[in-house]
Design an enzyme around this catalytic site. Structure first.
Site: not given
Ligand code: UD1
Ligand code: UDP
Length: 372
Positions: A95, A209, A131, A240, A117, A207
């Site tokens: 999602d 939003r 999501e 995160h 999923e 993490h």
């Molecule tokens: C995203 C997904 C969320 C998922 C999560 C898993 C969307 C809208 N959100 O959320 O559904 O649960 O990933 O972790 O698709 N950033 C870094 N380095 C990285 C990754 C992220 O610096 O490798 C920082 C950046 O500033 C980036 C911010 O995190 O702009 C947000 O990343 P984004 O993918 O938009 O949202 P997540 O909160 O990670």
């Molecule tokens: N995970 C990981 N390292 C971390 C935190 C999470 O490998 O430091 C793994 C966790 O085991 C799970 C996945 O990342 O499989 C979940 O990711 P996240 O919580 O970012 O996203 P969501 O499932 O909420 O979309």
């Protein structure tokens, strides 16, 4: 027949890796992988671990990206990839914005979409945000729906998705988890972490939003209360990289006794940490699915969950983001052995570790019969 798999974030890499691996060994289907780069540092170790070799890398991530930026950059980037590959099917997972936009891009080119999923619902438009709406939109863009559970299938049928397009496969996260546990059982990747293993470990991740601001502040306050009230526990929180999360967590929890803040962990370390922990506090989707396989109770720090199966199985409990509620429930599980044992013995309702071969078998049948 050609399948293009599109992924962009940490959970998509974990949950699509088993499918990518099975497709690599499947005759009659050529697979290509496109990484949108929605995540960067948080994705890299997973790509390496699962030996995913991308054919395309879009590098869309920007610091503190808005949903507007992210959506438009992924859509623009995917146009060229899809037009040059013209796959028979685009496969997405979950999602995220990557999954939604890849489905939309495929639809614009009339390319069928497979959704791994499929069918998770909270029925609350803004939770999780964005999501819940991403996955609803993907459902209506997709042609093949891989539902992890019977409940997810029922959700899809209730929205008018034809029965013959929905298959219950289990969740591929269990395939990934069991594979990594088996491959790394002789390893001890936790020695590099600054942890005191004489204390019970409470693992925290948060993490979402919709929790930025008040919700995350409540979660941090609860963590402080837990360590103040119980001496023999230690909290470890892989934080995160989202700056909205880091700013709050660093301000509220840095330098706090028995609270260890670390960067996001690679999957092997994280799986071993889950396994070595006493209790998990999280708002993550994937962790709610993994914890039952490890017999670890989970307090879900959200108001609603799209994974009610874990609650019904008795392994997870919804506690919201109110500091007092989280702390009360956590301390109860730390002190009440009977309540703890009850939660830690549940069966995993999300799968048996064979979801990926089921998905690939269905893909083969459908693609090779031209039944799309
Ligand atoms: C995203 C997904 C969320 C998922 C999560 C898993 C969307 C809208 N959100 O959320 O559904 O649960 O990933 O972790 O698709 N950033 C870094 N380095 C990285 C990754 C992220 O610096 O490798 C920082 C950046 O500033 C980036 C911010 O995190 O702009 C947000 O990343 P984004 O993918 O938009 O949202 P997540 O909160 O990670
Ligand atoms: N995970 C990981 N390292 C971390 C935190 C999470 O490998 O430091 C793994 C966790 O085991 C799970 C996945 O990342 O499989 C979940 O990711 P996240 O919580 O970012 O996203 P969501 O499932 O909420 O979309």
């Amino acid at each position: 027949m050609k399948v293009l798999i599109v992924l962009g974030t940490r959970p998509e890499a974990i949950k699509l890796a088993p499918v990518i691996k099975h497709l690599e060994h499947t005759r009659g289907i050529t697979s290509r992988v496109c990484i949108t780069g929605q995540h960067r540092e948080m994705l890299e170790p997973f790509i390496k671990l699962f030996d995913i070799r991308p054919d395309y890398e879009l590098k869309v991530m920007q610091s503190n990206q808005s949903l507007f930026d992210l959506t438009s950059r992924v859509l623009a980037g995917l146009e060229g990839v899809l037009k040059s590959e013209l796959p028979d099917l685009v496969l997405v997972q979950g999602d995220t914005t990557t999954a939604f936009v890849a489905s939309l891009a495929a639809f614009y080119l009339r390319i069928p979409v497979g959704h791994v999923e499929a069918g998770l619902r909270t029925n609350d438009k803004y939770r999780p945000f964005p999501e819940e709406i991403n996955r609803r939109l993907i459902t209506h863009l997709a042609d093949l729906h891989f539902a992890p559970t019977e409940r997810a299938r029922a959700n899809l049928l209730a929205e008018g998705i034809p029965e013959e397009r929905v298959c219950v496969t289990g969740n591929t996260v269990i395939d990934a988890l069991l594979m990594i546990l088996e491959l790394t059982k002789a390893q001890n990747p936790l020695t590099s972490l600054p942890l005191d293993f004489t204390k019970r470990i409470i693992l925290v991740t948060a993490h979402r939003r919709e929790s930025f601001g008040k919700g995350l502040a409540g979660i941090c306050k609860a963590i402080r209360t837990i360590v103040q009230n119980v001496q023999d526990v230690q909290v470890v929180y892989p934080v995160h990289l989202n700056p909205n999360v880091r700013a709050c967590v660093m301000k509220e929890l840095s330098e706090h006794e028995r609270v260890v803040l670390v960067d996001p962990l690679d999957y092997v370390s994280f799986v071993h940490l889950m396994n070595g922990s006493y209790l998990i506090l999280t708002d993550s989707g994937g962790i709610q699915e993994e914890a039952p396989s490890l017999g670890k109770p989970v307090l879900v720090m959200r108001d609603v969950t799209e994974r009610p199966e874990a609650i019904e199985a008795g392994v997870a409990k919804l506690v919201g983001t109110d500091a007092d509620r989280i702390a009360t429930e956590a301390v109860r599980l730390i002190r009440d052995e009977e309540a703890y044992n009850k939660m830690s013995k549940a069966q995993n309702p999300f799968g048996d570790g064979h979801a990926a071969p089921r998905i690939v078998e269905i893909l083969c049948k459908v693609l090779n019969n031209g039944n799309r």
